[in-house]
Design a protein around this motif. Sequence first.
Motif, PDB file in Angstrom:
ATOM      1  N   GLN A 187      36.464 -30.750  74.013  1.00  0.00           N
ATOM      2  CA  GLN A 187      35.115 -31.199  73.743  1.00  0.00           C
ATOM      3  C   GLN A 187      34.943 -32.841  73.811  1.00  0.00           C
ATOM      4  O   GLN A 187      34.102 -33.423  74.253  1.00  0.00           O
ATOM      5  N   LYS A 189      37.007 -34.633  75.667  1.00  0.00           N
ATOM      6  CA  LYS A 189      37.085 -34.806  77.084  1.00  0.00           C
ATOM      7  C   LYS A 189      35.934 -34.813  77.643  1.00  0.00           C
ATOM      8  O   LYS A 189      35.477 -35.786  78.537  1.00  0.00           O
ATOM      9  N   ASP A 190      34.997 -33.857  77.099  1.00  0.00           N
ATOM     10  CA  ASP A 190      33.651 -33.586  77.898  1.00  0.00           C
ATOM     11  C   ASP A 190      32.736 -34.515  77.490  1.00  0.00           C
ATOM     12  O   ASP A 190      31.695 -35.015  78.232  1.00  0.00           O
ATOM     13  N   LYS A 191      32.712 -35.219  76.350  1.00  0.00           N
ATOM     14  CA  LYS A 191      31.890 -36.095  75.752  1.00  0.00           C
ATOM     15  C   LYS A 191      32.128 -37.687  76.463  1.00  0.00           C
ATOM     16  O   LYS A 191      31.330 -38.303  76.830  1.00  0.00           O
ATOM     17  N   LYS A 192      33.482 -37.690  76.704  1.00  0.00           N
ATOM     18  CA  LYS A 192      33.966 -38.893  77.392  1.00  0.00           C
ATOM     19  C   LYS A 192      33.498 -39.016  78.818  1.00  0.00           C
ATOM     20  O   LYS A 192      33.012 -40.002  79.215  1.00  0.00           O
ATOM     21  N   SER A 193      33.563 -37.867  79.544  1.00  0.00           N
ATOM     22  CA  SER A 193      33.189 -37.911  80.937  1.00  0.00           C
ATOM     23  C   SER A 193      31.738 -37.844  80.992  1.00  0.00           C
ATOM     24  O   SER A 193      31.132 -38.573  81.890  1.00  0.00           O
ATOM     25  N   ASN A 194      31.045 -37.330  80.181  1.00  0.00           N
ATOM     26  CA  ASN A 194      29.672 -37.405  79.888  1.00  0.00           C
ATOM     27  C   ASN A 194      29.078 -38.806  79.705  1.00  0.00           C
ATOM     28  O   ASN A 194      27.889 -39.171  80.283  1.00  0.00           O
ATOM     29  N   GLU A 195      29.864 -39.655  78.824  1.00  0.00           N
ATOM     30  CA  GLU A 195      29.381 -40.994  78.562  1.00  0.00           C
ATOM     31  C   GLU A 195      29.661 -42.057  79.962  1.00  0.00           C
ATOM     32  O   GLU A 195      28.722 -42.971  80.067  1.00  0.00           O
ATOM     33  N   LYS A 196      30.603 -41.598  80.713  1.00  0.00           N
ATOM     34  CA  LYS A 196      30.777 -42.411  81.954  1.00  0.00           C
ATOM     35  C   LYS A 196      29.661 -42.123  82.953  1.00  0.00           C
ATOM     36  O   LYS A 196      28.876 -42.266  83.491  1.00  0.00           O
TER      37      LYS A 196
END
Length: 196
Positions: A187, A189-196
């Motif tokens: 979760q 990792k998914d938040k960090k990838s969505n922020e980029k």
Amino acid sequence: LYSNACRVMPGASSFLPFTVFAANDAGNGEKEETSSVNLDELSLYTAPPPPPLWHEESEAGQLEEKVATVRKLAEPYAIWCQSAYAKIKPKVQKVVQLGNDTYVNLQYPPKDFYPRAGVIGLAGVVGLFLARGSRIKKVLYPTGLMTLGASLYYPEQAAAIAKSTGDSVYDTAVQSYAAVEKILKSQVKDKKSNEK
């Protein structure tokens, strides 16, 4: 004498030598002694020829054909039932053996068995009275008090059960911790990838 012997023991006449008397042609009733005659020489005592030893197969009738069809259709189900029975039979035998052992133990209990069972049962009843309110209390209090009572009377068995239960609880807790950690990391990792 000969006719009575044949009625009682028909095979006995072949072992007895005897003389056959015949009336002469004149019919004057005088009997002459003639030479001995073997039973096999008389046509009355010859054995019939043996029957032929072959068997002719008759054609299958409608009933036989229908029975054969039903047997072919039922064969998979019969095999399944046999395999299911083979799997269930040992388990049923174990349950029956457990029941027999329990019956024998209750018929001839060990010393102080019934007083101990009474105390453990009373602990469960006290737990039910103390557990007013929630359902969790109604499960935990009687179970906990009965476990405590049993562990006082049977400490060796309680220690073995506690050890095995503790090991399994520890293994389950480690696996649960690893699973939760994996979910949280995915979760993040998914938040960090969505922020980029």
